[in-house]
Structures are given as C-alpha cells and as structure tokens.
Design an enzyme around this catalytic site. Sequence first.
Site, mmCIF file in Angstrom:
data_model
loop_
_atom_site.group_PDB
_atom_site.id
_atom_site.type_symbol
_atom_site.label_atom_id
_atom_site.label_comp_id
_atom_site.label_asym_id
_atom_site.label_seq_id
_atom_site.Cartn_x
_atom_site.Cartn_y
_atom_site.Cartn_z
ATOM 1 N N SER A 25 0.874 -1.174 0.000
ATOM 2 C CA SER A 25 0.000 0.000 0.000
ATOM 3 C C SER A 25 0.907 1.218 0.000
ATOM 4 O O SER A 25 2.080 1.134 0.385
ATOM 5 C CB SER A 25 -0.928 -0.004 1.218
ATOM 6 O OG SER A 25 -0.196 -0.126 2.428
ATOM 7 N N GLU A 27 1.323 5.646 0.603
ATOM 8 C CA GLU A 27 0.788 6.887 1.163
ATOM 9 C C GLU A 27 1.230 8.088 0.333
ATOM 10 O O GLU A 27 2.380 8.177 -0.091
ATOM 11 C CB GLU A 27 1.247 7.073 2.612
ATOM 12 C CG GLU A 27 0.728 8.361 3.236
ATOM 13 C CD GLU A 27 1.102 8.489 4.690
ATOM 14 O OE1 GLU A 27 0.565 7.694 5.492
ATOM 15 O OE2 GLU A 27 1.922 9.365 5.035
ATOM 16 N N ASP A 121 -1.394 15.621 15.813
ATOM 17 C CA ASP A 121 -0.466 16.268 16.736
ATOM 18 C C ASP A 121 -1.156 17.400 17.471
ATOM 19 O O ASP A 121 -1.795 18.265 16.859
ATOM 20 C CB ASP A 121 0.747 16.818 15.976
ATOM 21 C CG ASP A 121 1.556 15.700 15.329
ATOM 22 O OD1 ASP A 121 1.586 14.599 15.909
ATOM 23 O OD2 ASP A 121 2.152 15.936 14.267
ATOM 24 N N PHE A 224 13.042 14.411 9.891
ATOM 25 C CA PHE A 224 11.895 13.572 10.239
ATOM 26 C C PHE A 224 12.168 12.764 11.511
ATOM 27 O O PHE A 224 11.299 12.644 12.382
ATOM 28 C CB PHE A 224 11.561 12.625 9.084
ATOM 29 C CG PHE A 224 10.941 13.282 7.886
ATOM 30 C CD1 PHE A 224 10.457 14.572 7.941
ATOM 31 C CD2 PHE A 224 10.828 12.592 6.679
ATOM 32 C CE1 PHE A 224 9.877 15.189 6.833
ATOM 33 C CE2 PHE A 224 10.257 13.184 5.565
ATOM 34 C CZ PHE A 224 9.782 14.483 5.649
ATOM 35 N N HIS A 275 3.633 -1.058 3.890
ATOM 36 C CA HIS A 275 3.076 0.262 3.579
ATOM 37 C C HIS A 275 4.237 1.224 3.324
ATOM 38 O O HIS A 275 5.111 1.396 4.180
ATOM 39 C CB HIS A 275 2.235 0.758 4.759
ATOM 40 C CG HIS A 275 1.489 2.020 4.493
ATOM 41 N ND1 HIS A 275 0.425 2.094 3.617
ATOM 42 C CD2 HIS A 275 1.638 3.287 4.978
ATOM 43 C CE1 HIS A 275 -0.061 3.325 3.592
ATOM 44 N NE2 HIS A 275 0.671 4.076 4.394
#
Length: 298
Positions: A25, A27, A121, A224, A275
Amino acid sequence: MNFLCDILGNIKENLSMFRNDINVSFEFFPPKSVDYVNSNFLNSIEKLSVFHPKFISITCTANLDSIHDYTAQAIKNIPTRLNLNIAPHIIYVNSNKKKIQDLARMYWNNGIKNIIALRGDIQKNNTSTQLYASELILLLKQVADFDISVAAYPEVHPTCHNSYIDIINLKNKINCGANRAITQFFFNVDHYLRFRDRCFCVGIDKEIIPGILPITNFQQIQKFTNMTNVNLPKWICNLFSKIECDEVNISKMFGLLICLDMVNQLYKEGIRDFHFYTLNQFDIVYTLCCYLGLSVQK
C-alpha cells in the site's frame, strides 16, 4: 558503482521467492495547488497503481477547515479508471464531532469505505490534551462500518514516554473497532519485531503493517527522525556521510538498498504486507516494487 550492482543482484536473487506473495500500500499527501495535471501527486499515484496496491492513503494535517478540503479535493481528482481503494486520513485534533461525522458521511456516500484514523499532533495553543484516536474510531463507527487503520509506534509515540502505555493505547484502538495498525516509519527492523511481539503478548491480534520510508534525501530524513523519535542507525549515518549533497542518484541507490534489506528481513519473519511512505515521489518505490517481483497491471 559496480559493487552496488553486485549487491542489487544478490538481493534480487534472494527476493525471487517473494513473487506474487507480497501486498503493498502507498501513502501520498494532497497538493495545495489546483494544478493536478502537472502535480507529482497524480503522476506518482498513476505510476504506482500498476502494482495493485491493497489501498492508497491520502494524508491530512491538524487544520481541519483547510487541509481536509485539500484531501477531499485530491481524492476527487484521482482517476476512477485506476480502480484504487482509497483511504483518506481523518484526525481528531482541532475538530469536533459534527465536522468529523459530516466528513465521514460524505466519504461513505461517495464510495470510500476505508479510513486512516489518527488523533493528530496536539498544537501548542490547543488546551484539549485529552483526545484519543479510540474516540475517533467510535465516532466513525457511528456513521458507518468503515474499515479503519490506525497508527502504531515501534519506537514509542514522541509524546508518550512509556512503551507499555503506548501499546495499551494501541490495544484500546483495536478494541474500539480498528481493523489493523500501520507503523510509523523505522530503520531498525529489530525494534519493529520486538514491538510486534509485545503487542501479541497483550492480546493484540490484528495485523501490524510495517511503514517504510525510502531515503531519497538524507538531510530530510534526519529532520523527520528528530521530530518523530525514530532511531536512525549509526551505520546509515556513516553510509550517507560519504555522499555529496548533489549525488542524488547515489543517494537513491543507497535508499533502495536499505529498503530491500528491510523487506528481506521482515519477509523472513513472516511479514507479507508493507506500507510505503512515498512523499509523492514514485521512482524509488517503483524500482523497489519491481525488485520485489510484484506483478504489473496491463
């Protein structure tokens, strides 16, 4: 560069057993520009759609009033001929029950049956700290019987400093109706495997899909990891320290090798679903899927 080709050849030989045995999958994040025709967003979705993804997810952020419009609009622009199972993100922060349920009802009435349910968040100016994704799941289930995925954190959520509580929070989300969990990206496979085992020990019996972020820009990845409490192994730092900033192709090659090695390790541990966080860039993920032997839609 010859040694890289040799490594890729060896990995490809090891991955030959995976053919037709892996599910993927992807994103993507919605563009804020209305120029969808020339956007990386649609181009990447179309390129990667040939690998028959189980679903594609479309992100949103904590500003419900604006970004959900981007998310919904982006979904409308995805060609129906691609026949993709689309899972938009819905978040709880900075929203209210009516907005969430109206949005969910709109998605359901337009044929979208899958949701990625996230708390989101907490913003500095938001005093509503007692918000939980489990409550969001219950809200969504009141609208319709969505297939719901939630987030999991092999290296603990940045705002939760207790790994056991973090896992119990995940169990609560499963108990409220989540169908699976997708992890935050990670680079240490052992951390994921230990997390999976601990989840099983507390009674979590749903699939925990590893989320994998290919490294294409090492400086970006460092940012990140600093934001997300993800461990960046020293050997990866040492590897990329030898690459000049303008050597983009070499950086992507190293990123591809790291992804292939991670998938190889995870596959040996029984993982079959993966993913991939694409950042709306298809090239390295496309190459990865080819090396994994995924069949291409004609």
